[in-house]
Design a protein around this motif. Structure first.
Motif, PDB file in Angstrom:
ATOM      1  N   PHE A   9      57.563  38.299  67.913  1.00  0.00           N
ATOM      2  CA  PHE A   9      58.357  39.259  67.139  1.00  0.00           C
ATOM      3  C   PHE A   9      58.522  38.732  65.731  1.00  0.00           C
ATOM      4  O   PHE A   9      58.771  37.550  65.523  1.00  0.00           O
ATOM      5  CB  PHE A   9      59.755  39.441  67.762  1.00  0.00           C
ATOM      6  CG  PHE A   9      60.549  40.522  67.074  1.00  0.00           C
ATOM      7  CD1 PHE A   9      60.644  41.793  67.619  1.00  0.00           C
ATOM      8  CD2 PHE A   9      61.151  40.278  65.836  1.00  0.00           C
ATOM      9  CE1 PHE A   9      61.339  42.804  66.963  1.00  0.00           C
ATOM     10  CE2 PHE A   9      61.843  41.294  65.170  1.00  0.00           C
ATOM     11  CZ  PHE A   9      61.944  42.552  65.740  1.00  0.00           C
ATOM     12  N   GLY A  21      54.098  35.585  48.723  1.00  0.00           N
ATOM     13  CA  GLY A  21      54.836  34.668  49.603  1.00  0.00           C
ATOM     14  C   GLY A  21      55.001  35.306  50.982  1.00  0.00           C
ATOM     15  O   GLY A  21      54.698  34.696  52.006  1.00  0.00           O
ATOM     16  N   ASN A  22      55.446  36.555  51.013  1.00  0.00           N
ATOM     17  CA  ASN A  22      55.581  37.279  52.289  1.00  0.00           C
ATOM     18  C   ASN A  22      54.224  37.397  52.978  1.00  0.00           C
ATOM     19  O   ASN A  22      54.116  37.300  54.203  1.00  0.00           O
ATOM     20  CB  ASN A  22      56.123  38.697  52.079  1.00  0.00           C
ATOM     21  CG  ASN A  22      57.492  38.737  51.428  1.00  0.00           C
ATOM     22  OD1 ASN A  22      57.691  39.381  50.411  1.00  0.00           O
ATOM     23  ND2 ASN A  22      58.442  38.024  51.994  1.00  0.00           N
ATOM     24  N   HIS A  49      68.577  45.170  57.753  1.00  0.00           N
ATOM     25  CA  HIS A  49      68.816  43.926  57.011  1.00  0.00           C
ATOM     26  C   HIS A  49      68.823  44.184  55.510  1.00  0.00           C
ATOM     27  O   HIS A  49      69.589  43.567  54.771  1.00  0.00           O
ATOM     28  CB  HIS A  49      67.745  42.885  57.349  1.00  0.00           C
ATOM     29  CG  HIS A  49      68.045  42.120  58.590  1.00  0.00           C
ATOM     30  ND1 HIS A  49      67.393  42.342  59.778  1.00  0.00           N
ATOM     31  CD2 HIS A  49      68.953  41.153  58.839  1.00  0.00           C
ATOM     32  CE1 HIS A  49      67.874  41.526  60.701  1.00  0.00           C
ATOM     33  NE2 HIS A  49      68.819  40.797  60.158  1.00  0.00           N
ATOM     34  N   GLN A 113      70.980  30.764  53.318  1.00  0.00           N
ATOM     35  CA  GLN A 113      70.701  32.048  52.684  1.00  0.00           C
ATOM     36  C   GLN A 113      72.007  32.786  52.358  1.00  0.00           C
ATOM     37  O   GLN A 113      72.129  33.401  51.307  1.00  0.00           O
ATOM     38  CB  GLN A 113      69.821  32.904  53.591  1.00  0.00           C
ATOM     39  CG  GLN A 113      69.243  34.110  52.872  1.00  0.00           C
ATOM     40  CD  GLN A 113      68.142  34.787  53.690  1.00  0.00           C
ATOM     41  OE1 GLN A 113      67.228  34.150  54.204  1.00  0.00           O
ATOM     42  NE2 GLN A 113      68.241  36.088  53.820  1.00  0.00           N
ATOM     43  N   ASP A 138      67.362  40.979  67.034  1.00  0.00           N
ATOM     44  CA  ASP A 138      65.999  41.512  66.839  1.00  0.00           C
ATOM     45  C   ASP A 138      65.043  40.752  67.763  1.00  0.00           C
ATOM     46  O   ASP A 138      64.223  41.332  68.463  1.00  0.00           O
ATOM     47  CB  ASP A 138      65.488  41.264  65.404  1.00  0.00           C
ATOM     48  CG  ASP A 138      66.189  42.086  64.338  1.00  0.00           C
ATOM     49  OD1 ASP A 138      66.870  43.053  64.682  1.00  0.00           O
ATOM     50  OD2 ASP A 138      66.032  41.736  63.142  1.00  0.00           O
ATOM     51  N   MET A 199      59.146  31.368  45.803  1.00  0.00           N
ATOM     52  CA  MET A 199      58.815  32.679  45.238  1.00  0.00           C
ATOM     53  C   MET A 199      59.619  33.738  45.989  1.00  0.00           C
ATOM     54  O   MET A 199      59.631  33.758  47.218  1.00  0.00           O
ATOM     55  CB  MET A 199      57.319  32.979  45.369  1.00  0.00           C
ATOM     56  CG  MET A 199      56.929  34.292  44.703  1.00  0.00           C
ATOM     57  SD  MET A 199      55.203  34.753  44.948  1.00  0.00           S
ATOM     58  CE  MET A 199      54.355  33.637  43.859  1.00  0.00           C
TER      59      MET A 199
HETATM   60  P1  TYM Z   1      62.109  38.317  54.260  1.00  0.00           P
HETATM   61  O1  TYM Z   1      61.989  39.795  54.199  1.00  0.00           O
HETATM   62  O2  TYM Z   1      62.913  37.627  53.207  1.00  0.00           O
HETATM   63  O3  TYM Z   1      60.683  37.662  54.273  1.00  0.00           O
HETATM   64  C1  TYM Z   1      59.697  38.083  55.193  1.00  0.00           C
HETATM   65  C2  TYM Z   1      58.836  36.913  55.620  1.00  0.00           C
HETATM   66  O4  TYM Z   1      58.203  36.305  54.490  1.00  0.00           O
HETATM   67  C3  TYM Z   1      58.465  34.908  54.489  1.00  0.00           C
HETATM   68  N1  TYM Z   1      58.570  34.467  53.086  1.00  0.00           N
HETATM   69  C4  TYM Z   1      57.835  33.499  52.546  1.00  0.00           C
HETATM   70  N2  TYM Z   1      56.869  32.710  53.062  1.00  0.00           N
HETATM   71  C5  TYM Z   1      56.286  31.823  52.237  1.00  0.00           C
HETATM   72  N3  TYM Z   1      56.623  31.672  50.932  1.00  0.00           N
HETATM   73  C6  TYM Z   1      57.590  32.433  50.361  1.00  0.00           C
HETATM   74  N4  TYM Z   1      57.901  32.301  49.073  1.00  0.00           N
HETATM   75  C7  TYM Z   1      58.240  33.407  51.190  1.00  0.00           C
HETATM   76  N5  TYM Z   1      59.205  34.322  50.974  1.00  0.00           N
HETATM   77  C8  TYM Z   1      59.406  34.954  52.142  1.00  0.00           C
HETATM   78  C9  TYM Z   1      59.794  34.760  55.223  1.00  0.00           C
HETATM   79  O5  TYM Z   1      59.951  33.465  55.736  1.00  0.00           O
HETATM   80  C10 TYM Z   1      59.644  35.807  56.298  1.00  0.00           C
HETATM   81  O6  TYM Z   1      58.907  35.304  57.381  1.00  0.00           O
HETATM   82  N6  TYM Z   1      65.489  37.593  57.820  1.00  0.00           N
HETATM   83  C11 TYM Z   1      64.094  37.876  57.592  1.00  0.00           C
HETATM   84  C12 TYM Z   1      63.622  39.177  58.200  1.00  0.00           C
HETATM   85  C13 TYM Z   1      63.904  39.328  59.652  1.00  0.00           C
HETATM   86  C14 TYM Z   1      63.206  38.683  60.703  1.00  0.00           C
HETATM   87  C15 TYM Z   1      63.789  39.160  61.912  1.00  0.00           C
HETATM   88  C16 TYM Z   1      62.150  37.764  60.736  1.00  0.00           C
HETATM   89  C17 TYM Z   1      64.843  40.132  60.229  1.00  0.00           C
HETATM   90  N7  TYM Z   1      64.772  40.027  61.589  1.00  0.00           N
HETATM   91  C18 TYM Z   1      63.350  38.718  63.166  1.00  0.00           C
HETATM   92  C19 TYM Z   1      61.723  37.335  61.994  1.00  0.00           C
HETATM   93  C20 TYM Z   1      62.307  37.804  63.181  1.00  0.00           C
HETATM   94  C21 TYM Z   1      63.871  37.953  56.095  1.00  0.00           C
HETATM   95  O7  TYM Z   1      64.768  38.162  55.333  1.00  0.00           O
HETATM   96  O8  TYM Z   1      62.599  37.867  55.717  1.00  0.00           O
END
Ligand code: TYM
Length: 336
Positions: A9, A21-22, A49, A113, A138, A199
């Motif tokens: 998940f 990054g994402n 979220h 965070q 989730d 990032m």
């Molecule tokens: P979010 O939306 O901030 O980021 C989504 C995913 O991208 C990764 N990520 C990065 N990876 C590498 N370098 C970066 N600079 C970078 N910025 C973001 C994040 O680690 C993430 O995997 N809380 C979570 C969303 C969420 C979630 C979940 C994730 C809600 N429920 C259940 C996993 C399982 C979030 O804010 O991700």
């Protein structure tokens, strides 16, 4: 169904435009994992979220669909994985309340965070504090084994495990205890203007990030402006050359070249060619995705079918776990 397959998940917030990054920290790995037969994968657009900080309603709707289109365009196969929108599965909100009641305030206040975000906004909503509990449900509602995320989500995953264990200890076994799946490279892509910071889609300086949907020329320009150093040597040295190390990480995750191979290729050449190649590698990866996103977004009916089918399966699985939680806590099932 897929009872004995391992469950994966993950989710991304539609709170801003997605960055590389994402893509490199999460999405690209999701696509890799779907081809490993033994997994049953759920990927969610976590709109609930996103509203923990203020969102413009029309923009939120637009981005939610765009994120779903990006999932598909990046290579997630709608016939193999379950794609859905978090708010379409009401069990997430309900289960969050239940789990909230056994979460300690101190645990939530300790989250990095939360500390960062609450320092940034003036009126801090309760949603920002409770955010990790929603993330925990989730994951737990699907009896998840693996959660592929970037480095910044590790602490939330640890809390998820603690909350699951506490619930299991109090009420008997209910949840599978999930493991994080954090890639060796690309788990923390840094800001191009300040390579000591992650990032982020919400950074102030647009030259610091690359959006998945940035036009190719913008991508090239941003990489050519990326901060490096005055040493002029392409070498992987995070401490002394964080900007170069970050660009090397991006190049390596996109092309499969090792750091040694990259160092050798650009030996004695300064940064110009190296940066040009990093820019081109990103464009080569993203341009086809961007074109597909545009196609997918022009077919709203198709997208609707995808998230309808996804929500049906997700609802079925999530409701099963929610009913278990309700029963164990002592809530009376509604009369039929
Ligand atoms: P979010 O939306 O901030 O980021 C989504 C995913 O991208 C990764 N990520 C990065 N990876 C590498 N370098 C970066 N600079 C970078 N910025 C973001 C994040 O680690 C993430 O995997 N809380 C979570 C969303 C969420 C979630 C979940 C994730 C809600 N429920 C259940 C996993 C399982 C979030 O804010 O991700």
């Amino acid at each position: 169904m897929s009872e004995n397959k391992k469950v994966i998940f993950s989710g991304i917030q539609p709170s801003g435009n997605l960055t590389i990054g994402n893509y490199l920290g999460a999405l690209k790995n999701w696509v890799k994992l779907q081809d490993e037969e033994e997994y049953d994968c759920y990927y969610c657009v976590v709109d609930l979220h996103a509203i923990t900080v203020k969102q413009e309603p029309a923009e939120l709707r637009r981005r939610t669909l765009e994120v779903l289109a990006i999932y598909i365009a990046a290579g997630l196969d709608v016939d193999k994985v379950t794609l859905f929108i978090q708010s379409h599965v009401k069990a997430h909100s309900e289960a969050q309340w239940l789990l909230n009641c056994s979460t300690y305030l101190g645990e939530l206040q300790r989250m990095t965070q939360f500390k960062d975000k609450s320092a940034k906004y003036s009126n801090v909503g309760a949603g920002l504090l409770n955010y990790p509990v929603l993330m925990a449900v989730d994951i737990l509602l699907y009896q998840t084994d693996l959660v592929p995320v970037g480095q910044d989500q590790k602490q939330h995953l640890e809390l998820t495990r603690d909350l699951a264990q506490r619930f299991n200890n109090t009420y008997s076994d209910t949840f599978k205890i999930p493991e994080p799946y954090i890639p060796k490279e690309g788990a923390k892509i840094m800001d191009l203007q300040d390579p000591t910071k992650k990032m982020s889609k919400s950074a102030e300086n647009p030259n610091g990030y690359i959006f998945i949907m940035d036009p190719p020329d913008v991508i090239r320009k941003k990489i050519s402006r990326a901060v490096t150093d005055s040493l002029g040597v392409v070498k992987y040295d995070v401490e002394n050359q964080p900007g170069v190390a970050n660009l090397m990480t991006i190049l390596s995750t996109l092309t499969g070249m090792s750091f040694e191979e990259i160092e050798k290729k650009y030996e004695g050449q300064g940064y110009a060619n190296f940066k040009k190649d990093v820019g081109e590698a990103i464009v080569a990866e993203l341009e086809p995705i961007q074109n597909k996103v545009k196609d997918i977004l022009s077919d709203k009916k198709y997208l609707e079918e995808v998230y309808k089918k996804g929500a049906e399966k997700a609802n079925y699985v999530a409701n099963k776990t929610l009913r278990k939680m309700q029963k164990k806590i002592g809530l009376i099932p509604p009369a039929r």
